[in-house]
Design a protein around this motif. Sequence first.
Motif, short mmCIF file in Angstrom:
data_model
loop_
_atom_site.label_atom_id
_atom_site.label_comp_id
_atom_site.label_asym_id
_atom_site.label_seq_id
_atom_site.Cartn_x
_atom_site.Cartn_y
_atom_site.Cartn_z
N CYS A 43 0.82 -1.22 0.00
CA CYS A 43 0.00 0.00 0.00
C CYS A 43 0.85 1.26 0.00
CB CYS A 43 -0.92 0.02 1.22
SG CYS A 43 -2.24 -1.20 1.17
N ARG A 44 2.01 1.18 0.60
CA ARG A 44 2.84 2.38 0.76
C ARG A 44 3.88 2.55 -0.34
NH1 ARG A 44 2.76 1.32 7.02
NH2 ARG A 44 1.10 2.79 7.58
N GLU A 45 4.13 1.51 -1.12
CA GLU A 45 5.16 1.64 -2.15
C GLU A 45 4.71 2.59 -3.25
OE1 GLU A 45 5.93 -2.31 -3.49
OE2 GLU A 45 4.09 -2.46 -4.62
N GLY A 46 5.65 3.15 -3.92
CA GLY A 46 5.36 4.16 -4.92
C GLY A 46 4.98 3.64 -6.29
N SER A 47 4.78 2.34 -6.43
CA SER A 47 4.45 1.81 -7.75
C SER A 47 3.04 2.20 -8.16
CB SER A 47 4.58 0.28 -7.76
OG SER A 47 3.62 -0.29 -6.90
N VAL A 48 2.75 2.03 -9.40
CA VAL A 48 1.43 2.37 -9.94
C VAL A 48 0.45 1.27 -9.56
CG1 VAL A 48 0.12 2.78 -12.05
CG2 VAL A 48 2.45 3.66 -11.84
N HIS A 49 -0.66 1.65 -8.98
CA HIS A 49 -1.72 0.71 -8.63
C HIS A 49 -2.87 0.89 -9.62
CE1 HIS A 49 -0.01 -0.30 -4.68
NE2 HIS A 49 0.37 0.96 -4.65
N ALA A 50 -3.68 -0.14 -9.76
CA ALA A 50 -4.82 -0.09 -10.67
C ALA A 50 -5.86 -1.09 -10.19
CB ALA A 50 -4.38 -0.43 -12.09
N ARG A 51 -7.04 -1.05 -10.82
CA ARG A 51 -8.03 -2.08 -10.51
C ARG A 51 -7.39 -3.43 -10.72
NH1 ARG A 51 -14.02 -0.35 -12.51
NH2 ARG A 51 -14.33 1.19 -10.88
N GLY A 52 -7.66 -4.32 -9.80
CA GLY A 52 -6.98 -5.60 -9.79
C GLY A 52 -5.89 -5.63 -8.73
N CYS A 53 -5.68 -4.50 -8.05
CA CYS A 53 -4.72 -4.44 -6.94
C CYS A 53 -5.14 -5.50 -5.92
CB CYS A 53 -4.73 -3.06 -6.32
SG CYS A 53 -3.81 -2.95 -4.77
N TRP A 54 -4.24 -6.40 -5.60
CA TRP A 54 -4.58 -7.54 -4.76
C TRP A 54 -5.01 -7.14 -3.36
CZ3 TRP A 54 -1.50 -8.69 -0.51
CH2 TRP A 54 -0.22 -8.13 -0.47
N VAL A 55 -4.49 -6.04 -2.82
CA VAL A 55 -4.89 -5.62 -1.47
C VAL A 55 -6.33 -5.11 -1.49
CG1 VAL A 55 -4.45 -4.01 0.43
CG2 VAL A 55 -2.54 -5.15 -0.69
N VAL A 56 -6.63 -4.23 -2.43
CA VAL A 56 -8.01 -3.70 -2.53
C VAL A 56 -8.98 -4.85 -2.80
CG1 VAL A 56 -9.54 -2.19 -3.85
CG2 VAL A 56 -7.24 -1.41 -3.25
N ASP A 57 -8.59 -5.77 -3.67
CA ASP A 57 -9.45 -6.90 -3.97
C ASP A 57 -9.68 -7.80 -2.75
OD1 ASP A 57 -9.83 -6.02 -6.53
OD2 ASP A 57 -8.64 -7.59 -7.49
#
Length: 77
Positions: A57-71
Amino acid sequence: MFGNPFRTVAFDPAWRTSDVVALAEGIYADHAFDRMPILADALQDAGCDNANVLMHCREGSVHARGCWVVDLILGKV
């Protein structure tokens, strides 16, 4: 974006507080993945001590739908 299929994360249902779920729903609906560090803070407040979840959650990478934490939070996996 999809997590590591060889390392499963045990997600404690107690971490799904109303704040955590509301943040995850907002992130997902609004494509507001810039809020991921706030989600990490909410998860930590809910008792999450899983380093992989919090670091993701804190890393600077790009997140998108399909993010395993949000899912995981929203029960999509």
